[in-house]
Design a protein around this motif. Structure first.
Motif, short mmCIF file in Angstrom:
data_model
loop_
_atom_site.label_atom_id
_atom_site.label_comp_id
_atom_site.label_asym_id
_atom_site.label_seq_id
_atom_site.Cartn_x
_atom_site.Cartn_y
_atom_site.Cartn_z
N PHE A 123 8.06 -4.45 5.76
CA PHE A 123 6.86 -5.26 5.57
C PHE A 123 6.80 -6.28 6.70
CE2 PHE A 123 4.00 -8.33 3.55
CZ PHE A 123 3.16 -7.53 2.79
N PRO A 124 6.30 -5.90 7.89
CA PRO A 124 6.22 -6.84 8.99
C PRO A 124 5.29 -8.01 8.69
CG PRO A 124 5.92 -4.57 9.75
CD PRO A 124 5.84 -4.55 8.26
N GLY A 178 1.55 4.81 6.69
CA GLY A 178 0.91 5.14 5.42
C GLY A 178 1.85 5.64 4.35
N ARG A 179 3.13 5.63 4.64
CA ARG A 179 4.10 6.18 3.71
C ARG A 179 4.27 5.26 2.49
NH1 ARG A 179 9.08 7.29 7.12
NH2 ARG A 179 7.55 8.56 8.24
N ALA A 180 4.57 5.85 1.35
CA ALA A 180 4.82 5.08 0.13
C ALA A 180 5.93 4.07 0.38
CB ALA A 180 5.20 6.01 -1.01
N GLY A 181 5.74 2.86 -0.15
CA GLY A 181 6.75 1.82 -0.03
C GLY A 181 6.63 0.94 1.20
N ARG A 216 4.45 -9.20 -3.88
CA ARG A 216 3.90 -8.02 -4.55
C ARG A 216 4.55 -6.75 -4.02
NH1 ARG A 216 -2.52 -6.79 -4.52
NH2 ARG A 216 -2.10 -5.91 -2.45
N TRP A 217 4.71 -6.67 -2.70
CA TRP A 217 5.35 -5.49 -2.09
C TRP A 217 6.80 -5.36 -2.55
CZ3 TRP A 217 9.35 -6.14 1.63
CH2 TRP A 217 9.81 -4.96 2.21
N ALA A 224 5.37 3.39 -4.68
CA ALA A 224 4.05 2.75 -4.69
C ALA A 224 3.35 2.96 -3.36
CB ALA A 224 4.18 1.26 -4.97
N PRO A 225 2.02 3.04 -3.35
CA PRO A 225 1.29 3.24 -2.09
C PRO A 225 1.56 2.12 -1.09
CG PRO A 225 -0.16 3.56 -3.98
CD PRO A 225 1.11 2.98 -4.52
#
Length: 246
Positions: A123-124, A178-181, A216-217, A224-225
């Motif tokens: 999560f940059p 676009g990968r999950a997570g 949230r991430w 999760a998307p």
């Protein structure tokens, strides 16, 4: 050195018992997070850590592989020299190294190349017009790339948006985006490592502060998307900054 550091944390400071780990760092430490996240996770597992969650959040570490405002590849050439002079091939993401011919492996010292091959969920926290990059990579529009772009001409704003679009394109071009997570919080604020200070609770995108977005991430279910929050373009009209929370 990285292996010894992790061993010290495991043996002397209880990291062997870690179940939930968020790896992060700012600026050069943010770049290091991109480069070494998979290795750190692997080392922890080798030492028997009962990892339930291992994720990474690099702060202002996505330094663009980009020419300056005149079109000269000054920063890429400097980083290529660093890679070769320090013989960095064993100290970057090894999947990246394996994917490139020998003459191109220096590119793995850049976040966008190593990010593409990183299996760790990331999560940059990043600005597309990072203040350090403005002065050291872009090296143009010096009179306007300060004071929140208030003195920029429409032509300069267009050039800055071009730089920002290129940085976003570097993120988007790989499957990992676009990968999950996966996810990230990428804003248009003129800052560097602001997420390590009070602005962490001020900058907003999509109605969420940076803090709320990463929380949230972090707490999302496995699979999760991808959860991305991307910036607006600087406006041609004064004030040029399009994000009022900057």
């Amino acid at each position: 050195m990285l292996d010894l550091l992790i061993e010290t944390l495991v043996v002397r400071h209880g990291l062997a018992n870690a179940t939930d780990v968020l790896l992060s760092g700012g600026s050069a430490g943010g770049l290091s997070t991109f480069l070494h996240a998979d290795r750190v996770q692997s080392l922890l597992r080798e030492h028997g850590a009962p990892l339930r969650v291992f994720k990474a959040a690099p702060v202002s570490g996505f330094f663009a592989l980009h020419s300056d405002g005149s079109g000269a590849p000054v920063y890429p050439n400097e980083m290529k020299y660093v890679f070769e002079m320090q013989n960095c091939s064993g100290g970057v993401n090894q999947a990246c190294i394996a994917s490139l011919p020998a003459a191109e492996r220096w590119r793995c010292i850049f976040a966008n190349y190593s990010y593409a091959h990183t299996t760790t969920s990331m999560f940059p926290l990043q600005s597309t017009v990072d203040s350090w990059q403005m002065g050291n990579i872009w090296r143009a529009d010096a009179a306007c790339a300060k004071d929140d772009f208030k003195n920029c001409t429409a032509q300069e704003v267009d050039a800055l948006n071009g730089y920002a679009h290129d940085l976003i394109a570097d993120l988007r071009r790989v499957d990992k985006f676009g990968r999950a997570g996966e996810g990230g919080f990428v804003e248009s604020c003129l800052e560097h490592v602001a997420a390590q200070g009070a602005m962490f609770n001020k900058y907003m995108l999509d109605g969420l502060t940076e803090q709320a977005a990463i929380s949230r991430w972090w707490h999302s279910e496995a699979g999760a998307p991808a959860d991305w929050h991307l910036p607006c373009d600087l406006s041609e009209k004064v004030p040029h900054q399009c994000n009022p929370t900057c």
